[in-house]
Design a protein around this motif. Structure first.
Motif, mmCIF file in Angstrom:
data_model
loop_
_atom_site.group_PDB
_atom_site.id
_atom_site.type_symbol
_atom_site.label_atom_id
_atom_site.label_comp_id
_atom_site.label_asym_id
_atom_site.label_seq_id
_atom_site.Cartn_x
_atom_site.Cartn_y
_atom_site.Cartn_z
ATOM 1 N N SER A 1 0.807 -1.219 0.000
ATOM 2 C CA SER A 1 0.000 0.000 0.000
ATOM 3 C C SER A 1 0.841 1.271 0.000
ATOM 4 C CB SER A 1 -0.960 0.003 1.183
ATOM 5 O OG SER A 1 -0.240 -0.077 2.392
ATOM 6 N N GLN A 2 2.135 1.153 0.262
ATOM 7 C CA GLN A 2 3.030 2.296 0.113
ATOM 8 C C GLN A 2 3.336 2.421 -1.376
ATOM 9 O OE1 GLN A 2 6.315 1.158 2.512
ATOM 10 N NE2 GLN A 2 5.179 1.353 4.421
ATOM 11 N N LYS A 3 3.231 3.593 -1.909
ATOM 12 C CA LYS A 3 3.317 3.802 -3.357
ATOM 13 C C LYS A 3 4.744 3.811 -3.895
ATOM 14 C CE LYS A 3 -1.042 4.015 -3.585
ATOM 15 N NZ LYS A 3 -1.721 2.821 -3.895
ATOM 16 N N SER A 4 5.681 3.184 -3.220
ATOM 17 C CA SER A 4 7.075 3.241 -3.658
ATOM 18 C C SER A 4 7.490 2.093 -4.570
ATOM 19 C CB SER A 4 7.990 3.267 -2.433
ATOM 20 O OG SER A 4 7.804 2.081 -1.688
ATOM 21 N N ALA A 5 6.910 0.948 -4.403
ATOM 22 C CA ALA A 5 7.366 -0.228 -5.150
ATOM 23 C C ALA A 5 6.728 -0.292 -6.534
ATOM 24 C CB ALA A 5 7.045 -1.488 -4.373
ATOM 25 N N ASP A 6 7.528 -0.633 -7.545
ATOM 26 C CA ASP A 6 6.996 -0.835 -8.899
ATOM 27 C C ASP A 6 6.356 -2.212 -8.978
ATOM 28 O OD1 ASP A 6 7.776 1.596 -9.816
ATOM 29 O OD2 ASP A 6 9.654 0.890 -10.705
ATOM 30 N N GLY A 7 5.297 -2.310 -9.750
ATOM 31 C CA GLY A 7 4.677 -3.599 -9.987
ATOM 32 C C GLY A 7 3.869 -4.136 -8.832
ATOM 33 N N ASP A 8 3.476 -3.264 -7.900
ATOM 34 C CA ASP A 8 2.744 -3.765 -6.756
ATOM 35 C C ASP A 8 1.231 -3.701 -6.931
ATOM 36 O OD1 ASP A 8 2.630 -1.031 -6.584
ATOM 37 O OD2 ASP A 8 2.875 -0.944 -4.415
ATOM 38 N N ASN A 9 0.752 -3.048 -7.988
ATOM 39 C CA ASN A 9 -0.682 -3.013 -8.279
ATOM 40 C C ASN A 9 -1.032 -4.206 -9.155
ATOM 41 O OD1 ASN A 9 -1.760 -0.372 -7.181
ATOM 42 N ND2 ASN A 9 0.080 0.279 -8.262
#
Length: 120
Positions: free
Chosen positions: A48-56
């Motif tokens: 839920s932290q918007k820092s990681a790529d490909g997490d959605n």
């Protein structure tokens, strides 16, 4: 075609998200018309932290008449990219599945092979 959108607790479910999903899915699958009765869309955010790529993540499952449900998923940096990616994958998967299904329905009956007679 009915389109149902589900979200996990990390994604805010609102009307504009539903409209976006409806638009993208309808545009991708409109050529299949009445063959698809329902598409279920599941949206989640692994981190839920918007820092990681490909997490959605976007998982789409289509209910196709005369075929098993077809499911695909896509991971992307943004939710909109994941939705577009999954819709594109679902379009190709449905096209492939319906092509195979139509090939089976329209293929001629197999012709019995003639028995080879050996000459002595």
């Amino acid at each position: 075609m009915q389109i149902k959108v589900n979200t996990d607790t990390t994604i805010e479910h609102h009307a504009s998200l539903d409209e976006h999903v409806q638009t993208v899915v309808a545009a991708a699958l409109n050529r299949f018309g009445e063959q698809i009765s329902r598409v279920e869309v599941h949206l989640s955010d692994k981190n839920s932290q918007k820092s990681a790529d490909g997490d959605n993540r976007c998982l789409m499952e289509a209910r196709v008449a005369g075929y098993q449900p077809i499911a695909v998923s896509d991971h992307a940096a943004t939710l909109h990219q994941a939705i577009a990616g999954a819709a594109d994958k679902l379009k190709r998967a449905v096209d492939s599945a319906l092509g195979r299904l139509n090939d089976k329905r329209h293929s001629p009956a197999p012709v019995a092979a003639e028995a080879e007679v050996e000459e002595e």
